[in-house]
Write an enzyme that holds these catalytic residues in place. Structure first.
Site, PDB file in Angstrom:
ATOM      1  N   GLU A 237      25.119  -5.917 -22.932  1.00 33.81           N
ATOM      2  CA  GLU A 237      24.397  -5.962 -21.650  1.00 33.81           C
ATOM      3  C   GLU A 237      23.453  -4.777 -21.555  1.00 33.81           C
ATOM      4  OE1 GLU A 237      27.207  -6.032 -18.423  1.00 33.81           O
ATOM      5  OE2 GLU A 237      25.648  -6.377 -16.913  1.00 33.81           O
TER       6      GLU A 237
ATOM      7  N   ASN B 126      26.260 -15.552 -13.863  1.00 30.60           N
ATOM      8  CA  ASN B 126      27.412 -14.742 -14.294  1.00 30.60           C
ATOM      9  C   ASN B 126      28.191 -14.263 -13.073  1.00 30.60           C
ATOM     10  OD1 ASN B 126      28.924 -12.682 -16.090  1.00 30.60           O
ATOM     11  ND2 ASN B 126      28.001 -11.383 -14.518  1.00 30.60           N
ATOM     12  N   GLU B 127      29.471 -14.387 -13.129  1.00 21.77           N
ATOM     13  CA  GLU B 127      30.347 -13.908 -12.044  1.00 21.77           C
ATOM     14  C   GLU B 127      29.729 -14.208 -10.682  1.00 21.77           C
ATOM     15  OE1 GLU B 127      31.872  -9.913 -12.716  1.00 21.77           O
ATOM     16  OE2 GLU B 127      32.896 -10.569 -14.524  1.00 21.77           O
TER      17      GLU B 127
ATOM     18  N   TYR C  45      39.742  -8.514 -17.882  1.00 24.83           N
ATOM     19  CA  TYR C  45      39.792  -7.178 -18.473  1.00 24.83           C
ATOM     20  C   TYR C  45      41.203  -6.605 -18.330  1.00 24.83           C
ATOM     21  CZ  TYR C  45      34.703  -7.037 -18.797  1.00 24.83           C
ATOM     22  OH  TYR C  45      33.404  -7.285 -19.140  1.00 24.83           O
TER      23      TYR C  45
ATOM     24  N   GLU D 120      33.911 -12.524 -21.490  1.00 25.33           N
ATOM     25  CA  GLU D 120      34.092 -11.084 -21.271  1.00 25.33           C
ATOM     26  C   GLU D 120      35.585 -10.797 -21.333  1.00 25.33           C
ATOM     27  OE1 GLU D 120      32.084  -9.108 -18.008  1.00 25.33           O
ATOM     28  OE2 GLU D 120      30.366 -10.476 -18.197  1.00 25.33           O
TER      29      GLU D 120
ATOM     30  N   GLN E 270      32.255  -4.394 -24.667  1.00 23.60           N
ATOM     31  CA  GLN E 270      30.972  -4.873 -25.145  1.00 23.60           C
ATOM     32  C   GLN E 270      30.743  -4.310 -26.540  1.00 23.60           C
ATOM     33  OE1 GLN E 270      27.738  -4.388 -22.367  1.00 23.60           O
ATOM     34  NE2 GLN E 270      28.926  -5.164 -20.642  1.00 23.60           N
TER      35      GLN E 270
HETATM   36  O1  AHR Z   1      31.135  -5.818 -18.747  1.00 22.38           O
HETATM   37  C1  AHR Z   1      30.872  -5.093 -17.584  1.00 22.38           C
HETATM   38  C2  AHR Z   1      30.778  -5.982 -16.349  1.00 22.38           C
HETATM   39  O2  AHR Z   1      32.019  -6.554 -16.092  1.00 22.38           O
HETATM   40  C3  AHR Z   1      29.851  -7.162 -16.451  1.00 22.38           C
HETATM   41  O3  AHR Z   1      28.538  -6.839 -16.174  1.00 22.38           O
HETATM   42  C4  AHR Z   1      30.391  -8.072 -15.398  1.00 22.38           C
HETATM   43  O4  AHR Z   1      30.121  -9.426 -15.684  1.00 22.38           O
HETATM   44  C5  AHR Z   1      31.858  -7.750 -15.373  1.00 22.38           C
HETATM   45  O5  AHR Z   1      32.311  -7.562 -14.085  1.00 22.38           O
END
Ligand code: AHR
Length: 497
Positions: A25, A172-173, A245, A301, A350
């Protein structure tokens, strides 16, 4: 002693290479400095891309690269990133550190990078703050092969031949940074926006990905699919994203990337293993709408998210990476392999210098993180078939609520008949003896590799090879059985034929 049984003839599902994908990103030094330095840089580069980084990534066989975001995607206006560099519009990257984005890395540079990596392309479009027309024209600009206003503009900017867009994310999101939408509202927008993501080239289908849930938001999956699958049986999509995450504590105090206790080790791995429940429960909802599994779950992600490295910009999400990250990657990739009937893509967040990266850079220096070595050891699973395998007699380690299995595995076979077995030892103390039982053949060992170290062992710019993949000597094969002894905090990969 734990036993691992493998049924070599029972192919369960195909592991798409894209399961080993990456995400980059416009965030911190993820692209600028980490990958793209510009042609005038003193850092050796090819058309602006760091040669050291691209060479290292090529060894991983990067299958696909998602770009330009993330949250950045829903603020990105692609036209700002084309044409002569000196004329490109600058913007403020409000999500990530409030820094000025000069748009010197844009569409042409992204495709150049993918060409150098030899990977598939995954563009994430802007629904949150962009128009249908803007999205539609971007697709036309990238993929229209003949004469059209956008194809002409592309030619004027130096690229005659249309590119191939393999995947296109429609927002996205959108439940969060991409517009704070409700699933029904986004579902209707998705139906509308995706209509204009057209296949301009015969035989080249752009696979469309809808914005899926955040972690365990099963209601989002349910409501979105109900809207998208209404009056049709394909939901207008080829994929549905899932973001998860691993955050050891809470979003305010996530925990240090490098200084952690044994209890935090197990807490983190326990959270990493939660990926399996997420895939199964979201997958069960998808099964009701899409019983033939035509729509892929795209975990575009995933990774560990810790506090930023002390002294660095909090908006840049730069973190170091230890053996704990290696184990997070190992168990997560094993889970993806085991669910490759539904998981068709996954992108670690990432690729360089941001969150759980495979590569870190500092000026002209570069290092491979422990996570890099896991991707390298696991690369043989790409494009292979998952085999039936199961464990017996595996002890549980950890304490309290954070109990995890000591060993966890996945097994695949490639087109040449070579099997890859990847096994993680999640324990901090136990050296584990494992017997692998091949139920249908007497394979020979082709290669054995190991990654191991202390729980917080890491590579630094001063000592970049502290943690590295090594040959593993401790495997004995006899007939249908292989015996091995795996040290604590380790990941082993075996190749057998
Ligand atoms: O990867 C960092 C961020 O995490 C991304 O921009 C977003 O899609 C997610 O919340």
């Amino acid at each position: 002693m734990a036993k691992l049984y493998v049924q070599e003839k029972k192919k369960k599902s195909h592991i798409q290479p894209e399961v080993y994908g990456h995400f980059s990103e416009h965030l911190g030094r993820g692209i600028y400095g980490g990958i793209f330095v510009g042609e005038d840089s003193e850092i050796p580069n090819v058309k602006g891309m760091r040669k050291d980084v691209v060479d290292a990534l090529k060894e991983l066989r990067v299958p696909v690269l998602r770009w330009p975001g993330g949250c950045f995607a829903d603020e990105y206006h692609w036209m700002d990133g084309i044409g002569p560099k000196e004329g490109r519009k600058k913007m403020v990257n409000t999500h990530w550190g409030g820094v000025v984005e000069d748009n010197s890395f844009g569409t042409h540079e992204y495709f150049e990078l993918c060409e150098q990596l030899g990977c598939k392309t995954y563009i994430n479009g802007n629904v949150g703050s962009g128009t249908v027309r803007e999205m539609s024209e971007w697709v036309e600009y990238m993929t229209f092969p003949g004469v059209s206003p956008m194809a002409d503009l592309r030619c004027k900017n130096g690229r005659e031949e249309a590119w191939k867009v393999d995947y296109f994310g429609v927002g996205n999101e959108n439940w969060g940074c991409g517009g704070n939408m409700m699933p029904e509202y986004y579902g209707n927008l998705y139906r509308r926006y995706q209509t204009y993501v057209r296949d301009y080239k015969a035989g080249e289908h752009i696979r469309k990905i809808a914005c899926g849930p955040n972690v365990d938001d099963y209601q989002w999956t349910e409501d979105l699919l109900r809207v998208c699958f209404a009056r049709n049986d394909h939901g207008y999509m080829d994929g549905l994203s899932l973001h998860y995450y691993v955050v050891p504590h809470d979003w305010k105090h996530k925990g240090s990337a490098t200084r952690f206790t044994g209890a935090e080790w197990y807490l983190t791995l326990h959270k990493a293993l939660y990926m399996e429940e997420l895939i199964e429960r979201h997958g069960a909802i998808m099964d009701r709408f899409d019983p033939k599994k035509k729509v892929g779950m795209m975990v575009d992600e995933w990774g560990a998210w810790f506090d930023v490295e002390p002294g660095t910009n909090p908006g840049f999400l730069y973190q170091q990476s230890t053996m704990r990250d290696a184990l997070v990657a190992a168990v997560t990739l094993n889970i993806f392999n085991k669910h490759s009937d539904r998981v068709k893509m996954a992108c670690i967040a990432q690729m360089v210098n941001v969150l759980q990266s495979v590569i870190l850079t500092e000026g002209e220096r570069m290092l491979k993180t422990p996570t890099y070595h896991i991707f390298h050891m696991y690369r043989h699973h790409q494009d292979a078939d998952l085999l039936e395998s199961w464990m017996e007699g595996v002890e549980t380690v950890g304490s309290g609520e954070d109990q995890v299995p000591c060993l966890q595995e996945s097994v695949s076979v490639d087109q040449n008949g070579i099997m890859t077995v990847t096994v993680a030892n999640l324990s901090l103390e136990r050296t584990e003896s494992l017997e692998i039982v091949f139920t249908e053949s007497t394979p020979e060992l082709v290669e054995a590799r190991i990654l191991t170290g202390a729980m917080n062992a890491m590579n630094t710019f001063e000592e970049p090879d502290q943690v590295r993949e090594q040959a593993f000597e401790g495997v004995a094969i006899s007939g249908r059985q292989a015996s091995l002894t795996i040290p604590p905090c380790a990941v082993v990969s075996l190749r057998l034929q």
